[in-house]
Design a protein around this motif. Structure first.
Motif, PDB file in Angstrom:
ATOM      1  N   LYS A   1       0.833  -1.200   0.000  1.00 17.74           N
ATOM      2  CA  LYS A   1       0.000   0.000   0.000  1.00 17.74           C
ATOM      3  C   LYS A   1       0.875   1.260   0.000  1.00 17.74           C
TER       4      LYS A   1
ATOM      5  N   GLY B   1      -7.869   4.681   0.327  1.00 19.20           N
ATOM      6  CA  GLY B   1      -8.601   3.568  -0.249  1.00 19.20           C
ATOM      7  C   GLY B   1      -7.866   2.255  -0.088  1.00 19.20           C
ATOM      8  N   THR B   2      -8.492   1.213  -0.633  1.00 20.21           N
ATOM      9  CA  THR B   2      -7.915  -0.124  -0.560  1.00 20.21           C
ATOM     10  C   THR B   2      -6.805  -0.272  -1.588  1.00 20.21           C
TER      11      THR B   2
ATOM     12  N   GLN C   1      -6.734  -2.332  -3.974  1.00 26.30           N
ATOM     13  CA  GLN C   1      -7.384  -2.462  -5.282  1.00 26.30           C
ATOM     14  C   GLN C   1      -7.751  -1.078  -5.835  1.00 26.30           C
ATOM     15  N   GLU C   2      -8.311  -0.210  -5.002  1.00 26.53           N
ATOM     16  CA  GLU C   2      -8.685   1.130  -5.446  1.00 26.53           C
ATOM     17  C   GLU C   2      -7.450   1.936  -5.854  1.00 26.53           C
TER      18      GLU C   2
ATOM     19  N   MET D   1      -6.204   0.726  -9.180  1.00 33.43           N
ATOM     20  CA  MET D   1      -7.063   1.195 -10.264  1.00 33.43           C
ATOM     21  C   MET D   1      -6.763   2.670 -10.571  1.00 33.43           C
ATOM     22  N   ARG D   2      -6.593   3.469  -9.524  1.00 37.09           N
ATOM     23  CA  ARG D   2      -6.302   4.886  -9.706  1.00 37.09           C
ATOM     24  C   ARG D   2      -4.960   5.081 -10.421  1.00 37.09           C
TER      25      ARG D   2
ATOM     26  N   GLU E   1     -16.780   9.484  -4.491  1.00 36.17           N
ATOM     27  CA  GLU E   1     -16.740   8.049  -4.782  1.00 36.17           C
ATOM     28  C   GLU E   1     -18.150   7.525  -4.633  1.00 36.17           C
TER      29      GLU E   1
ATOM     30  N   GLY F   1     -17.979   2.427  -6.022  1.00 35.48           N
ATOM     31  CA  GLY F   1     -16.534   2.485  -5.902  1.00 35.48           C
ATOM     32  C   GLY F   1     -15.845   3.270  -6.995  1.00 35.48           C
ATOM     33  N   VAL F   2     -16.602   3.830  -7.933  1.00 32.85           N
ATOM     34  CA  VAL F   2     -16.012   4.601  -9.023  1.00 32.85           C
ATOM     35  C   VAL F   2     -15.871   6.060  -8.585  1.00 32.85           C
ATOM     36  N   ILE F   3     -14.741   6.667  -8.914  1.00 32.31           N
ATOM     37  CA  ILE F   3     -14.481   8.064  -8.583  1.00 32.31           C
ATOM     38  C   ILE F   3     -14.943   8.915  -9.763  1.00 32.31           C
TER      39      ILE F   3
END
Length: 135
Positions: free
Chosen positions: A4, A26-27, A29-30, A33-34, A89, A113-115
């Protein structure tokens, strides 16, 4: 350094390259993705300047070949990220008029979960109804 922490460091680096602050919460995963979205944005910027989509182009060849074009790209990024929109989010699937958080493209359907970026009024309403949270 944990995974992280590594991802957060990469996000901060990409934010500097794009000339703006980025969300580092965020996690894993988030965050991943970012990072992918920001790297895609950088590749897209290089493609629009050079006509090619390679990581080498994003790392600096565009800026070194023509400073005016690089400055124009920075101004464009600054202009598209400093509009009167609030980043949120989503917490539910929504049908909404919004902009993608990093690509400045219109979106109409978003999953949890989408920004996204919406007007301040829409953001307040979404947050009040528990459909989104400010990031």
């Amino acid at each position: 350094m944990t995974e992280k922490e590594t991802l957060i460091a990469r996000l901060k680096e990409l934010g500097k390259m794009l000339g703006r602050d980025v969300n580092t919460s965020g996690t894993i995963q988030e965050l991943s993705m970012r990072i992918a979205e920001l790297e895609e944005e950088l590749d897209g910027d290089a493609g629009s300047v050079d006509g090619e989509n390679g990581e080498e182009n994003a790392s600096g060849s565009a800026g070194s070949t023509d400073g005016d074009i690089a400055d124009a790209a920075k101004e464009k990024t600054k202009a598209t990220t400093t509009d009167d929109r609030v980043t949120v989010e989503t917490l539910a699937t929504l049908h909404i008029d919004a902009l993608h958080a990093t690509r400045n493209e219109p979106v109409s359907i978003v999953e949890p979960g989408v920004i996204i970026r919406v007007s301040e009024q829409d953001a307040e309403e979404l947050i009040a109804k528990g459909l989104a949270r400010e990031v």
